[in-house]
Design an enzyme around this catalytic site. Structure first.
Site, PDB file in Angstrom:
ATOM      1  N   ASP A 341       3.749   1.241  -1.409  1.00  0.00           N
ATOM      2  CA  ASP A 341       2.942   2.618  -2.271  1.00  0.00           C
ATOM      3  C   ASP A 341       3.894   3.184  -3.487  1.00  0.00           C
ATOM      4  O   ASP A 341       4.787   3.112  -3.139  1.00  0.00           O
ATOM      5  CB  ASP A 341       2.454   4.046  -0.753  1.00  0.00           C
ATOM      6  CG  ASP A 341       3.742   4.048  -0.655  1.00  0.00           C
ATOM      7  OD1 ASP A 341       4.630   3.444  -0.329  1.00  0.00           O
ATOM      8  OD2 ASP A 341       3.814   5.374  -0.582  1.00  0.00           O
ATOM      9  N   GLU A 342       2.712   3.848  -4.051  1.00  0.00           N
ATOM     10  CA  GLU A 342       3.307   4.948  -5.237  1.00  0.00           C
ATOM     11  C   GLU A 342       3.970   4.482  -5.966  1.00  0.00           C
ATOM     12  O   GLU A 342       5.520   4.578  -6.559  1.00  0.00           O
ATOM     13  CB  GLU A 342       3.976   5.453  -4.737  1.00  0.00           C
ATOM     14  CG  GLU A 342       2.602   7.007  -3.792  1.00  0.00           C
ATOM     15  CD  GLU A 342       3.581   8.055  -3.446  1.00  0.00           C
ATOM     16  OE1 GLU A 342       3.059   9.210  -3.579  1.00  0.00           O
ATOM     17  OE2 GLU A 342       4.974   7.968  -2.699  1.00  0.00           O
TER      18      GLU A 342
END
Length: 536
Positions: A341-342
């Site tokens: 993620d991210e």
């Protein structure tokens, strides 16, 4: 900076429940006659059981009660010892664990022929002469014991002697879970949590039939697990945390101890090594992992999305090989979570290259790959599980990508940030937590359906639910408890109970009844105005 606790400590610390040992206590001293009180109605527990048929006389635990194990199963004996350790201090009864026949007993029977119970289901029957819990597997017996605990008064959780009576309402419960994946997650990367803190949280979650503990082991702020082939990851990368505290890490022996302890509570530990982002602690530990060959400083802030492994360097893939291999060796469970993620500092092409490689490594190690839902942007692999953490503001294109992956065979764990993230503030004045996904009161955490949350996702693609607890502002067990309770039981119920039982108005009454149990366990919970708690 770390948020300082501003709400007073309400209760004494939870003393951990031991799973093994057949100790006995001395005979209870004389005590005043026990008052007559009505038992908790059968099935008024959390999670709500699948089937309840109430009726007949209640069973009252007494000084003659034993805990009887049918047969010679060592697994059943361990569950019996666990139950005895819960009940002995508060009741003052000996409650010997025995295999002998008894008319006045709590009987645990393993090996039921009822296939409908599956691996985690159980049947609980209560009547004048005793309580019998039957199951096909040890996990089912353990789950039945959690129901039995909640059928007894909350003060049964006390570690000092209390006055009864200790009644279990009459009737039969037959119970099986809706989903096989019911998890909590602890972020030990931003603030390091000790072995004892993790064990305490395991015990608290187990009461609500949670069967998975995900450990977010690596972050920008800290690397929390020893890796022999890359020792500075832990010794240097684990030397700080948010706000600049001392940090820490788990030795392999300590991590194995946590895995064993969780297993004694029928809980599987799923490790997460986040990549290609959230990797500053690793990049700071080894300069060669950086594209420019320069190690950044250790990081103690709370920003995200600024770090990335280097897709163009061979050493990156050796690093992925080594770390995942050593983590897999410590993991008896079937999943390895690789984050994903991210990754805002990683190009899409580089992201796909590294995550495709990591997925293949997990498969070669004989494990199933898990990742955050952004992993659906990498190639499809057999057995993949994507964890959806989006919320109401997540774009339609991103949701569609996840739904399309589910239709192609990816299983989903549902953990919406504005429903299940236990670190979100309850309201604007909550002294702990964050609010980037909005405020999450107790009713919002409960009042949704995992099976229909994502449009276009086949119901059979949903593996279950997870309640993550991120630690940007949390460091002590007191702080963890205040944010997790009373929301964690509601998420656990969504994972276990049939959809037909889902009703906020009835749930909040059952939740309110948990208050004496929270207090006996020393859980410093948030007294939401949404819940009709007993008067203090």
């Amino acid at each position: 900076m770390r948020h300082r606790r501003t709400i007073p400590r309400l209760f004494t610390p939870l003393l951990l429940v031991a799973a093994a040992g057949f100790t006995t206590v001395g005979a209870a001293p004389p005590q005043a006659p026990e008052p007559r009180t009505a038992p908790t109605p059968l099935g008024q527990v959390i999670p709500a059981p699948a089937s309840v048929k109430a009726g007949g006389p209640a069973y009252t635990l007494n000084h003659k009660t034993s805990i009887r194990v049918e047969g010679h199963s060592s697994e059943a004996k361990k569950v019996a010892a666990y139950l005895a350790d819960v009940l002995r201090p508060s009741t003052g009864y000996e409650l010997p664990v025995t295999s002998r026949g008894s008319r006045d007993a709590i009987t645990l029977e393993l090996g039921s022929r009822d296939k409908s119970l599956g691996d985690e289901g159980y049947r609980l029957q209560s009547g004048k002469r005793g309580v019998t819990i039957t199951a096909r597997k040890a996990a089912g017996l353990f789950n039945g014991v959690q129901t039995l605990r909640q059928q007894l008064p909350g003060k049964v959780e006390s570690r000092t002697r209390q006055q009864g009576p200790w009644q279990v309402a009459g009737g039969t419960i037959k119970d099986v879970p809706r989903y096989s994946y019911r998890a909590v997650m602890l972020d030990v990367g931003r603030h390091f949590l000790t072995v004892d803190q993790v064990k305490k949280y395991i015990d608290q979650a187990a009461l609500y039939k949670v069967n998975k503990l995900r450990m977010h082991l690596t972050e920008d702020q800290g690397w929390r697990i020893a890796i022999n082939s890359w020792p500075r990851l832990a010794t240097y990368g684990g030397s700080t945390q948010v706000g600049g505290g001392p940090g820490g890490y788990y030795t392999k022996a300590q991590y194995k101890d946590l895995v064993t302890y969780a297993a004694s509570r029928q809980m599987e530990v799923i490790p997460e090594v986040d990549m290609p982002g959230h990797t500053n602690a690793a990049l700071a530990s080894y300069a060669e992992l950086n594209c420019n060959g320069v190690a950044p400083p250790l990081y103690t802030g709370t920003n995200v999305g600024f770090s990335s492994l280097c897709a163009s360097k061979d050493v990156t893939y050796r690093f992925i090989d080594d770390v995942l291999r050593e983590i897999a060796e410590l993991t008896p469970g079937k999943y390895l979570h690789i984050g994903g993620d991210e990754a805002h500092s990683t190009s899409h092409a580089d992201y796909v290259k590294m995550m495709d490689y990591a997925q293949d490594v997990v498969g070669k190690l004989g494990k199933k790959v898990m990742g955050w839902h952004q992993l659906t942007g990498a190639k499809q692999v057999d057995g993949k599980v994507a964890q959806y953490w989006g919320y109401d503001k997540t774009g339609a294109a991103e949701r569609k990508q996840v739904a399309d992956a589910a239709k192609a065979g990816t299983k989903l764990v549902i953990s919406p940030a504005d429903r299940t993230y236990l670190d979100m503030k309850y309201h604007k004045d909550t002294p702990l937590g964050l609010a980037w996904a909005g405020y999450v009161e107790v009713d919002r955490a409960y009042d949704w359906d995992p099976g229909s949350y994502l449009e276009g996702v086949p119901a059979e693609s949903v593996l279950g639910v997870e309640a993550p607890l991120w630690t940007e502002t949390l460091a002590t067990s007191d702080q963890l408890e205040f944010m997790a309770f009373p929301r964690l039981p509601g998420v656990a119920e969504l994972g276990w109970s049939p959809k037909a039982t889902h009703d906020w108005n009835t749930y909040k009454v059952r939740l309110a009844a948990q208050a004496p149990r929270f207090e006996a366990l020393g859980i410093d919970y948030y007294r939401s105005v949404k819940v009709p708690w007993p008067a203090e």
